[in-house]
Design an enzyme around this catalytic site. Structure first.
Site, PDB file in Angstrom:
ATOM      1  N   ARG A 147      66.986  43.009  58.499  1.00 23.39           N
ATOM      2  CA  ARG A 147      67.546  41.677  58.322  1.00 23.39           C
ATOM      3  C   ARG A 147      67.520  41.004  59.689  1.00 23.39           C
ATOM      4  O   ARG A 147      67.596  41.657  60.724  1.00 23.39           O
ATOM      5  CB  ARG A 147      68.980  41.749  57.808  1.00 23.39           C
ATOM      6  CG  ARG A 147      69.137  42.463  56.463  1.00 23.39           C
ATOM      7  CD  ARG A 147      70.606  42.559  56.081  1.00 23.39           C
ATOM      8  NE  ARG A 147      70.782  43.196  54.769  1.00 23.39           N
ATOM      9  CZ  ARG A 147      70.994  44.499  54.594  1.00 23.39           C
ATOM     10  NH1 ARG A 147      71.053  45.314  55.643  1.00 23.39           N
ATOM     11  NH2 ARG A 147      71.155  44.992  53.377  1.00 23.39           N
ATOM     12  N   LYS A 161      74.837  45.973  56.511  1.00 26.01           N
ATOM     13  CA  LYS A 161      75.984  45.436  55.786  1.00 26.01           C
ATOM     14  C   LYS A 161      77.037  46.510  55.561  1.00 26.01           C
ATOM     15  O   LYS A 161      76.714  47.653  55.275  1.00 26.01           O
ATOM     16  CB  LYS A 161      75.527  44.871  54.435  1.00 26.01           C
ATOM     17  CG  LYS A 161      74.776  43.554  54.537  1.00 26.01           C
ATOM     18  CD  LYS A 161      74.485  43.008  53.146  1.00 26.01           C
ATOM     19  CE  LYS A 161      73.817  41.644  53.212  1.00 26.01           C
ATOM     20  NZ  LYS A 161      73.542  41.096  51.857  1.00 26.01           N
ATOM     21  N   HIS A 192      63.563  36.299  56.471  1.00 27.01           N
ATOM     22  CA  HIS A 192      63.968  37.308  55.494  1.00 27.01           C
ATOM     23  C   HIS A 192      62.814  37.690  54.577  1.00 27.01           C
ATOM     24  O   HIS A 192      62.789  38.800  54.025  1.00 27.01           O
ATOM     25  CB  HIS A 192      65.147  36.800  54.663  1.00 27.01           C
ATOM     26  CG  HIS A 192      65.894  37.882  53.956  1.00 27.01           C
ATOM     27  ND1 HIS A 192      66.685  38.801  54.625  1.00 27.01           N
ATOM     28  CD2 HIS A 192      65.958  38.232  52.642  1.00 27.01           C
ATOM     29  CE1 HIS A 192      67.216  39.649  53.750  1.00 27.01           C
ATOM     30  NE2 HIS A 192      66.782  39.327  52.548  1.00 27.01           N
ATOM     31  N   ARG A 229      61.176  40.878  55.479  1.00 29.49           N
ATOM     32  CA  ARG A 229      61.846  42.078  54.954  1.00 29.49           C
ATOM     33  C   ARG A 229      61.352  42.361  53.536  1.00 29.49           C
ATOM     34  O   ARG A 229      61.070  43.515  53.183  1.00 29.49           O
ATOM     35  CB  ARG A 229      63.356  41.861  54.989  1.00 29.49           C
ATOM     36  CG  ARG A 229      64.213  42.960  54.356  1.00 29.49           C
ATOM     37  CD  ARG A 229      65.679  42.641  54.645  1.00 29.49           C
ATOM     38  NE  ARG A 229      66.593  43.345  53.765  1.00 29.49           N
ATOM     39  CZ  ARG A 229      67.082  44.557  53.991  1.00 29.49           C
ATOM     40  NH1 ARG A 229      66.701  45.223  55.070  1.00 29.49           N
ATOM     41  NH2 ARG A 229      67.930  45.124  53.154  1.00 29.49           N
ATOM     42  N   HIS A 240      69.951  49.500  51.086  1.00 27.51           N
ATOM     43  CA  HIS A 240      70.595  49.006  49.861  1.00 27.51           C
ATOM     44  C   HIS A 240      71.620  50.014  49.373  1.00 27.51           C
ATOM     45  O   HIS A 240      71.322  51.201  49.273  1.00 27.51           O
ATOM     46  CB  HIS A 240      69.559  48.772  48.757  1.00 27.51           C
ATOM     47  CG  HIS A 240      68.722  47.556  48.984  1.00 27.51           C
ATOM     48  ND1 HIS A 240      67.514  47.346  48.348  1.00 27.51           N
ATOM     49  CD2 HIS A 240      68.908  46.459  49.772  1.00 27.51           C
ATOM     50  CE1 HIS A 240      67.006  46.192  48.735  1.00 27.51           C
ATOM     51  NE2 HIS A 240      67.832  45.639  49.599  1.00 27.51           N
ATOM     52  N   TYR A 263      61.727  45.229  43.473  1.00 24.93           N
ATOM     53  CA  TYR A 263      60.387  45.340  44.047  1.00 24.93           C
ATOM     54  C   TYR A 263      59.409  46.001  43.072  1.00 24.93           C
ATOM     55  O   TYR A 263      58.206  45.832  43.210  1.00 24.93           O
ATOM     56  CB  TYR A 263      60.444  46.105  45.371  1.00 24.93           C
ATOM     57  CG  TYR A 263      61.217  45.335  46.413  1.00 24.93           C
ATOM     58  CD1 TYR A 263      60.635  44.256  47.071  1.00 24.93           C
ATOM     59  CD2 TYR A 263      62.540  45.652  46.716  1.00 24.93           C
ATOM     60  CE1 TYR A 263      61.345  43.513  48.003  1.00 24.93           C
ATOM     61  CE2 TYR A 263      63.252  44.922  47.647  1.00 24.93           C
ATOM     62  CZ  TYR A 263      62.653  43.854  48.290  1.00 24.93           C
ATOM     63  OH  TYR A 263      63.372  43.120  49.205  1.00 24.93           O
TER      64      TYR A 263
END
Length: 327
Positions: free
Chosen positions: A170, A199, A267, A270, A293, A302
């Site tokens: 990110r 995150k 982004h 990514r 994730h 994806y």
């Protein structure tokens, strides 16, 4: 005890015990402040601990209806990011914040109220990622230097955008790196192993490809300062940590010059990282780990991208793809 005092205690608990990010704390505060402000008007007085305990399912539905009315009356609805799907995602986030708040209240303040659990979470259509093609992403990491005339900025931008694409970071993760992070990654011409805090302060290890290592080492050689300790890897003209808006502006100028879609953002690199791994045989679990994730369902987007890619190839290459159907 007043409800707003309980909210401050909850935010402190989320920060210290749950290690929630600064952005998450701000979102919780904004969403729950809106909820408590509604209760103030709804009940005609500042809500207390007892108010939170007595809130009914009907009261919560009234709050959601009020939020929905405000969203629909927004004059910007339908423009830019102010879409119907965005409004639904906001409602999902606020419901999630409310339920987290009440779980905290049950654990630490003996407030047992099942009303929040009875609220259904609205479903929203997950948008597919918008990656660049492999050729576009590879060219960008080299050609991005044409945007800035300063040699120092050119080396910086090549290193930054190569890192975004080559490691799937990110933008905030890349700009948050310090030189000590690259030292711990054992950065050398062959690569390295980068530890990234993403995150929710979750850590993950990402291999540094030789092409990324080369760009970083070249930038290190041009860096106008000390490349050690807590000094930021990516800096602006004044020597401070690079502002994300500068990187976003560079990308905007590049895509206009190269005729790329407006969806070509930092982004998107990514997304390109993950999509290209998928297209070249990577498995979901590996991609999930590399991207950081928390949920595999997020990564599964994806697979849909890969299916769309295969369909395009089929439509282009299959001899019967463009034949009209016979009745």
């Amino acid at each position: 005890m007043l409800a707003f005092e309980l909210l401050q205690q909850f935010l402190g608990w989320m920060k210290d015990s749950r290690r929630a990010s600064e952005h998450s704390i701000i979102a919780y505060q904004q969403d729950l402040t809106r909820f408590l402000s509604f209760l103030t008007i709804h009940f005609g007085g500042e809500p207390t601990k007892q108010t939170l305990s007595d809130v009914s399912h009907k009261d919560l539905r009234s709050w959601l209806a009020d939020e929905n009315d405000k969203a629909l009356s927004n004059p910007q609805l339908g423009q830019g990011r102010h879409t119907q799907d965005a409004a639904i995602r906001t409602r999902r986030r606020r419901l999630s914040a409310l339920k987290s708040f009440y779980r905290y209240l049950a654990l630490h303040h003996d407030i047992e109220n099942i009303a929040p659990t009875l609220l259904s979470t609205p479903k929203v259509k997950q948008p597919l990622p918008h990656p660049l093609s492999q050729e576009e992403a590879t060219a960008l990491s080299k050609d991005i230097a044409i945007i800035d005339e300063s040699p120092v900025a050119q080396y910086r931008d090549i290193a930054l955008f190569t890192l975004l694409y080559g490691c799937g970071l990110r933008l905030s993760e890349a700009l948050g790196l310090d030189w000590i992070d690259l030292h711990h990654a054992d950065l050398n011409a062959e690569g390295g192993m980068l530890r990234v805090v993403g995150k929710g302060n979750k850590e993950r290890l990402i291999p540094i490809l030789p092409m990324v290592a080369e760009a970083l080492l070249q930038w290190k050689g041009q860096y106008p300062g000390v490349t050690e300790g807590k000094e930021p890897v990516f800096i602006g003209l004044r020597g401070k940590r690079l502002n994300p808006s500068i990187a976003q502006k560079t990308m905007r100028e590049y895509r206009r010059m190269m005729g790329l879609s407006d969806l070509a953002t930092p982004h998107a690199l990514r997304h390109s990282f993950a999509t290209h791994i998928m297209q070249n045989g990577g498995d979901l679990r590996t991609i999930q780990t590399l991207l950081g994730h928390a949920s595999l369902s997020t990564t599964q987007r994806y697979t849909l991208m890969d299916e769309a890619h295969l369909l395009k190839i089929w439509e282009k290459a299959h001899p019967r793809a463009h034949q009209e159907k016979k009745l």
